[in-house]
Design an enzyme around this catalytic site. Structure first.
Site, PDB file in Angstrom:
ATOM      1  N   GLY A   8       9.762   6.051  -2.072  1.00  0.00           N
ATOM      2  CA  GLY A   8       8.783   5.002  -1.882  1.00  0.00           C
ATOM      3  C   GLY A   8       8.980   4.078  -3.170  1.00  0.00           C
ATOM      4  O   GLY A   8       8.549   4.650  -4.186  1.00  0.00           O
ATOM      5  N   ALA A   9       9.542   2.879  -2.996  1.00  0.00           N
ATOM      6  CA  ALA A   9       9.719   1.913  -4.288  1.00  0.00           C
ATOM      7  C   ALA A   9       8.831   0.769  -4.149  1.00  0.00           C
ATOM      8  O   ALA A   9       9.091  -0.109  -4.514  1.00  0.00           O
ATOM      9  CB  ALA A   9      11.104   1.370  -4.173  1.00  0.00           C
ATOM     10  N   SER A  11       4.939  -0.529  -5.689  1.00  0.00           N
ATOM     11  CA  SER A  11       4.244  -0.921  -6.928  1.00  0.00           C
ATOM     12  C   SER A  11       4.269   0.467  -7.727  1.00  0.00           C
ATOM     13  O   SER A  11       4.750   0.729  -8.850  1.00  0.00           O
ATOM     14  CB  SER A  11       3.174  -1.848  -7.182  1.00  0.00           C
ATOM     15  OG  SER A  11       2.256  -1.040  -6.424  1.00  0.00           O
ATOM     16  N   TYR A  49       7.160  -6.297  -5.692  1.00  0.00           N
ATOM     17  CA  TYR A  49       5.854  -5.235  -6.164  1.00  0.00           C
ATOM     18  C   TYR A  49       5.490  -5.408  -7.395  1.00  0.00           C
ATOM     19  O   TYR A  49       4.275  -5.138  -7.793  1.00  0.00           O
ATOM     20  CB  TYR A  49       6.040  -3.897  -5.323  1.00  0.00           C
ATOM     21  CG  TYR A  49       6.498  -3.601  -4.220  1.00  0.00           C
ATOM     22  CD1 TYR A  49       5.535  -3.793  -3.343  1.00  0.00           C
ATOM     23  CD2 TYR A  49       7.761  -3.969  -3.527  1.00  0.00           C
ATOM     24  CE1 TYR A  49       5.643  -3.623  -1.947  1.00  0.00           C
ATOM     25  CE2 TYR A  49       7.554  -3.625  -2.237  1.00  0.00           C
ATOM     26  CZ  TYR A  49       6.954  -3.453  -1.409  1.00  0.00           C
ATOM     27  OH  TYR A  49       6.877  -3.390   0.115  1.00  0.00           O
ATOM     28  N   ALA A 144      -0.737   0.328 -11.103  1.00  0.00           N
ATOM     29  CA  ALA A 144       1.020   0.249 -11.422  1.00  0.00           C
ATOM     30  C   ALA A 144       1.297  -0.883 -12.301  1.00  0.00           C
ATOM     31  O   ALA A 144       1.984  -0.777 -13.368  1.00  0.00           O
ATOM     32  CB  ALA A 144       1.453  -0.195 -10.332  1.00  0.00           C
ATOM     33  N   LYS A 195     -12.694   6.207  -3.264  1.00  0.00           N
ATOM     34  CA  LYS A 195     -13.149   5.199  -3.986  1.00  0.00           C
ATOM     35  C   LYS A 195     -12.789   3.871  -3.644  1.00  0.00           C
ATOM     36  O   LYS A 195     -13.191   2.881  -3.849  1.00  0.00           O
ATOM     37  CB  LYS A 195     -12.533   5.492  -5.613  1.00  0.00           C
ATOM     38  CG  LYS A 195     -10.959   5.780  -5.729  1.00  0.00           C
ATOM     39  CD  LYS A 195     -10.176   4.472  -5.465  1.00  0.00           C
ATOM     40  CE  LYS A 195      -8.704   4.770  -5.647  1.00  0.00           C
ATOM     41  NZ  LYS A 195      -7.926   3.641  -5.669  1.00  0.00           N
TER      42      LYS A 195
END
Length: 336
Positions: A8-9, A11, A49, A144, A195
């Protein structure tokens, strides 16, 4: 030397993989998009991202999952909740074809709609048990956009297997990024997912023009709801007082870098949910998690007034201001 594959690329996946690359870890990131892979490898950027960020030239990407996973000691899955099963099934096929066993980790914060399953439970359903030695999760206050700039960050790695958590801890640790470990995988996952619900509400308050008094009240009472859901599911209450709980809640519920906060703020300013989702171009995990937790609360007789109010706004078209008034005029009670 430890090899790590990051699947998974987006952020967060990119930020974590880049942190490892800076640490001279043998890490390779997988993306199903060939153009993104080429950009990471040739330009050392991921503009969609992480706009404006320069990645370590040591970080290499692959469009073929087998290439990324082959020889890896640990696989870190960082894709949206709705993609977990698909990517998990692909990973299972790759590991089986390679006859390989790995430590399986993830850094996704959400619950599956309908089943109310956590990410590790979803992965367990699609990845054969003989293909992983342990399951771990990265959680905690960590945008990120700040991690990629080298901002000081502390996270928590939850796992029942201390050694497995230690592998990921060692790969990520440096002078800017400090990972702790805990043995409450369940609570760590729930904190990261729950959250996002409260962050949506916090953003709505700001969008409506309320101030920090309102934010503080919402975050504090939201933590109570997070703890109640966690205890019902079997998590350790103290986990919600740590990085995976209150730490993540503070940063997600108060920072404009949080997509859940930004989405809530836009909703508070009068935008429609469909418009907000289209403009952000990224998954807003809290929207789906609200539905999952509301359904869970109804099935298990939990009193979650904030979650219920948000569900009514997002899924029943209720007026935000009226829901706030309803929350503020509930029968008086002692603080729990």
């Amino acid at each position: 030397m430890t090899k790590i594959a990051v699947l998974g690329a987006g952020s967060w996946g990119t930020a974590l993989a880049n942190t490892m690359a800076i640490n001279d870890v043998d890490v390779q990131i997988w993306s199903h998009r060939a153009d993104q892979v080429e950009e990471i490898n040739q330009q050392h950027t991921n503009e969609k991202y992480l706009p404006g960020a320069q990645l370590s030239p040591k970080l290499q990407a692959a469009a073929d999952m087998t290439t990324a996973v082959k020889g890896a000691d640990l696989v870190l899955v960082v894709v949206p909740t709705k993609a977990i099963r698909t990517v998990g099934e692909q990973l299972a096929a790759v590991l089986t074809s390679l006859n390989q066993q790995v430590i399986l980790a993830h850094a996704t914060k959400g619950l599956e709609q309908g089943t109310h399953l956590r990410i590790s439970e979803m992965l367990r359903e699609v990845v054969p048990a003989e293909r992983y030695s342990a399951l771990t999760v990265v959680s905690g206050p960590s945008h990120a956009e700040d991690v990629i700039k080298g901002d000081l960050t502390a996270v928590s790695i939850g796992a029942t297997d201390k050694a497995a958590a230690g592998v990921l801890q060692a790969a990520l640790a440096n002078q800017h990024f400090r990972p702790y470990t805990n043995q409450d995988l369940l609570g760590s996952e729930l904190g990261g997912a729950l959250k996002n619900i409260i962050a949506l509400g916090s953003g709505m308050l700001i969008g409506l023009g309320y101030g920090v008094n309102a934010q503080a009240a919402l975050l504090t009472r939201g933590l109570v709801e997070m703890r109640e859901v966690g205890q019902k599911m079997g998590a350790q209450p103290e986990t919600f007082l740590g990085l995976a709980g209150i730490g993540d809640l503070i940063v997600t519920g108060m920072s404009p870098n949080s997509r859940n906060f930004r989405a809530g703020r836009a909703l508070g300013q009068g935008q429609q949910l469909e418009q907000v989702q289209a403009e952000m171009g990224m998954v807003i995990e809290g929207v789906n998690t609200v539905k999952a937790v509301y359904e869970y609360s109804q099935a298990n007789h939990l009193d979650l007034p904030i979650t219920t109010a948000l569900y009514r706004v997002l899924y029943e078209g209720a007026d935000i201001e009226k829901q706030i008034t309803s929350l503020m005029t509930r029968p008086l009670k002692a603080e729990d």
